[in-house]
Structures are given as C-alpha cells and as structure tokens.
Scaffold this motif. Sequence first.
Motif, mmCIF file in Angstrom:
data_model
loop_
_atom_site.group_PDB
_atom_site.id
_atom_site.type_symbol
_atom_site.label_atom_id
_atom_site.label_comp_id
_atom_site.label_asym_id
_atom_site.label_seq_id
_atom_site.Cartn_x
_atom_site.Cartn_y
_atom_site.Cartn_z
ATOM 1 N N GLU A 49 16.308 -1.416 8.062
ATOM 2 C CA GLU A 49 17.002 -1.667 9.255
ATOM 3 C C GLU A 49 15.737 -1.995 10.381
ATOM 4 N N LEU A 50 14.916 -1.338 10.128
ATOM 5 C CA LEU A 50 13.564 -1.414 11.067
ATOM 6 C C LEU A 50 12.931 -2.713 10.780
ATOM 7 N N TYR A 51 12.687 -2.840 9.455
ATOM 8 C CA TYR A 51 11.945 -3.987 9.153
ATOM 9 C C TYR A 51 12.758 -5.475 9.649
ATOM 10 N N ALA A 52 14.145 -5.328 9.227
ATOM 11 C CA ALA A 52 15.110 -6.573 9.684
ATOM 12 C C ALA A 52 15.017 -6.775 11.251
ATOM 13 N N LYS A 53 15.163 -5.653 11.977
ATOM 14 C CA LYS A 53 15.087 -5.848 13.589
ATOM 15 C C LYS A 53 13.662 -6.502 14.081
ATOM 16 N N LEU A 54 12.781 -5.829 13.333
ATOM 17 C CA LEU A 54 11.466 -6.378 13.871
ATOM 18 C C LEU A 54 11.174 -7.705 13.339
ATOM 19 N N ALA A 55 11.574 -8.065 12.144
ATOM 20 C CA ALA A 55 11.481 -9.640 11.770
ATOM 21 C C ALA A 55 12.098 -10.360 12.697
ATOM 22 N N ALA A 56 13.279 -10.010 13.057
ATOM 23 C CA ALA A 56 14.457 -11.099 13.689
ATOM 24 C C ALA A 56 13.913 -11.255 15.108
ATOM 25 N N SER A 57 12.797 -10.523 15.643
ATOM 26 C CA SER A 57 12.386 -10.606 16.767
ATOM 27 C C SER A 57 11.498 -11.821 17.115
ATOM 28 N N GLY A 58 11.005 -12.392 15.884
ATOM 29 C CA GLY A 58 10.159 -13.525 15.858
ATOM 30 C C GLY A 58 8.624 -12.990 15.940
ATOM 31 N N ALA A 59 8.391 -11.999 15.926
ATOM 32 C CA ALA A 59 6.807 -11.442 15.868
ATOM 33 C C ALA A 59 6.558 -11.539 14.341
ATOM 34 N N THR A 60 5.389 -11.690 14.202
ATOM 35 C CA THR A 60 4.647 -11.289 12.728
ATOM 36 C C THR A 60 4.582 -9.768 12.633
ATOM 37 N N VAL A 61 5.012 -9.402 11.423
ATOM 38 C CA VAL A 61 5.260 -7.990 11.239
ATOM 39 C C VAL A 61 4.416 -7.660 9.967
ATOM 40 N N LEU A 62 3.417 -6.735 10.440
ATOM 41 C CA LEU A 62 2.498 -6.178 9.493
ATOM 42 C C LEU A 62 2.872 -4.807 9.062
ATOM 43 N N THR A 63 2.953 -4.611 7.653
ATOM 44 C CA THR A 63 2.887 -3.390 6.902
ATOM 45 C C THR A 63 2.252 -2.991 5.761
ATOM 46 N N THR A 64 2.487 -1.862 4.944
ATOM 47 C CA THR A 64 1.884 -1.492 3.992
ATOM 48 C C THR A 64 2.672 -0.758 2.985
ATOM 49 N N THR A 65 2.177 -0.789 1.811
ATOM 50 C CA THR A 65 2.719 0.216 0.794
ATOM 51 C C THR A 65 1.754 1.412 1.012
ATOM 52 N N PHE A 66 2.260 2.548 0.357
ATOM 53 C CA PHE A 66 1.593 3.690 0.201
ATOM 54 C C PHE A 66 0.576 3.974 -1.151
ATOM 55 N N PRO A 67 -0.640 4.501 -0.965
ATOM 56 C CA PRO A 67 -1.397 4.633 -2.082
ATOM 57 C C PRO A 67 -0.758 5.664 -3.029
ATOM 58 N N ASP A 68 -1.143 5.757 -4.418
ATOM 59 C CA ASP A 68 -0.800 6.516 -5.284
ATOM 60 C C ASP A 68 -1.296 7.981 -5.259
ATOM 61 N N ALA A 69 -0.326 8.913 -4.682
ATOM 62 C CA ALA A 69 -0.411 10.060 -4.284
ATOM 63 C C ALA A 69 -0.949 10.973 -5.494
ATOM 64 N N ARG A 70 -0.405 10.643 -6.697
ATOM 65 C CA ARG A 70 -0.822 11.252 -7.900
ATOM 66 C C ARG A 70 -2.242 11.081 -8.274
ATOM 67 N N ARG A 71 -2.929 10.106 -7.911
ATOM 68 C CA ARG A 71 -4.351 10.101 -7.798
ATOM 69 C C ARG A 71 -5.180 10.803 -6.881
ATOM 70 N N ILE A 72 -4.512 11.172 -5.885
ATOM 71 C CA ILE A 72 -5.317 11.555 -4.614
ATOM 72 C C ILE A 72 -4.886 13.100 -4.532
ATOM 73 N N VAL A 73 -3.653 13.517 -4.537
ATOM 74 C CA VAL A 73 -3.298 15.067 -4.459
ATOM 75 C C VAL A 73 -2.489 15.400 -5.723
ATOM 76 N N PRO A 74 -3.079 15.118 -6.826
ATOM 77 C CA PRO A 74 -2.249 15.262 -8.090
ATOM 78 C C PRO A 74 -1.137 16.455 -8.213
ATOM 79 N N LEU A 75 -1.134 17.681 -7.358
ATOM 80 C CA LEU A 75 -0.413 18.729 -7.233
ATOM 81 C C LEU A 75 0.990 18.206 -6.651
ATOM 82 N N ALA A 76 0.654 17.815 -5.686
ATOM 83 C CA ALA A 76 1.920 16.939 -4.698
ATOM 84 C C ALA A 76 2.398 16.109 -5.387
#
Length: 261
Positions: free
Chosen positions: A103-130
């Motif tokens: 919903e957030l992405y849709a509303k931000l994109a509908a504003s006409g602005a360029t929207v910059l976002t990111t995936t998350f890194p692989d937590a299994r390789r940074i905090v293996p336990l969690a």
Amino acid sequence: MRSFPRYERFVAMGDSQTEGLWDGEGDNVRGWADRFAERLARDNPDLGYANLAVRSRRLAHVRDEQLDEALAMQPDLIGFCAGMNDVTLPGHGFGEALEVMEELYAKLAASGATVLTTTFPDARRIVPLAGRLIGERMDLINDRIRACAQRYDLRLVDLFAAGSMVDLRMWSSDRLHGSPEGHRRFALAAAEALGLEGSDHSWATPPEHTEKFRAGTVGGEITWVTTSLGPWVWRRLRGLSGGDGRTARRPQLAPVYAPAH
C-alpha cells in the motif's frame, strides 16, 4: 551527451536505518539518507531534504505517521526503507504487514515522485542464530519488494545480492544496523540506482580480506545474544521500543550543506 537526473525535494521515510542509528554518537547521527542528500546537493545546491524516519517503527507506523507528511511536501524523490521490525516481530501479523508495505509503495509511486527502496541483506550470513529464525520471512519480504519494484517502477537497491553486505564491517556491533561504512556504501548504492553522474557498482564489491561470520564461533554468538538480541527481546516482551517518545529529527524540508567533494 548523457543527461543525469536532478532532484529538488528529497524526503526519506522509514525506521532506524534511515534515521541513521549507529552512524554517529547518541542523537548526533547521520546515516545513509543524510549522506545521500549531500551527494544530491552537489548536483543541486538548492535541494530541500527532510528525514521522517524514527527508530523501531513498523510498516503500519510508517504509513500512519509519515506517509501524509511526506506527500504534503510534494517530493520529487522519496527514499523508503522499512520492514525489518515487522520481520522480527513475533506473531501472525506478518502477512498484513506485507500488504501495508505494498500500500505504501503504491501511494508513493502514485504521487509522481521517483521512489527509491531496497531489499534486505541475507541475515543468515550476518546473524546466523537469528537468521535461522527469520530467514523465511526475509525471503518473503524481499520477494515482495522485488515484485513491487517491477509493478510500481521503483528504483531498487539490491542489498541481498551485494557481496559487500555480508562483510561484518558493514554492520555495527549489534549486527542489526549499519556501521558508518555500511551507511556510506548504501548512499553510493542509492546513487547508482538513480543513475547519478559518477556512480557505479563498486559499493557492492567486498572489501579486501572480507570479514565474515565463521561457523563455530560459539562465543561470538553467545555474546551477541546477551548484548544485542536479549535486550531487544526483553523490550518487546514489555511492549517497549527504542523509538518511544521520539519524533523525526528532520521533519521539514531544509537545505543541505554538501561537503567539498
């Protein structure tokens, strides 16, 4: 001659990563969004920049507390990074959180602005336990982010695919928030995602002598549980968060003073 994008109003939204936690001392933080705003200001000294992010905010909080304020500023560029607090929250509300994110992405994109976002890194390789506990949710949210990037024409920083992001030096001692070097590289990644002049993919290259988690370092994992994960879980069990009582540190568009390049 190739033309490069130029922005007038940049608004950042999200949680602790975008607020800039661990990139500076105490409340005197900087973060990837501040660093990136300085880069944008080299192209446009009249750039206005606001940062609405507040630590510990979940996706519903971002929608309810930041969305209207952000759109009211009529930004032509929006940076959005949130969702980890939903990934790590126990319970059965994660599917609903993914719907809020879309919903957030849709509303931000509908504003006409360029929207910059990111995936998350692989937590299994940074905090293996969690990572073993939240890995499935991490995959689900990253898949949804990639799908939204296609659907709403978002500019995507793919931290999951970046070799540099599994180097422990990109992360603070809690292995949950970026270190100053991690924030610096994220800002470079944002520049590449937008095609800014002089940007490239070097931010994703692991540093020489990459410092990774190595299986068998039980002591390190125990230390991390007691100093980082344990206090976080205890706050959640008591219904508390590090963002209680906090407001955005840069709630209005204001000039950016870019350091000499």
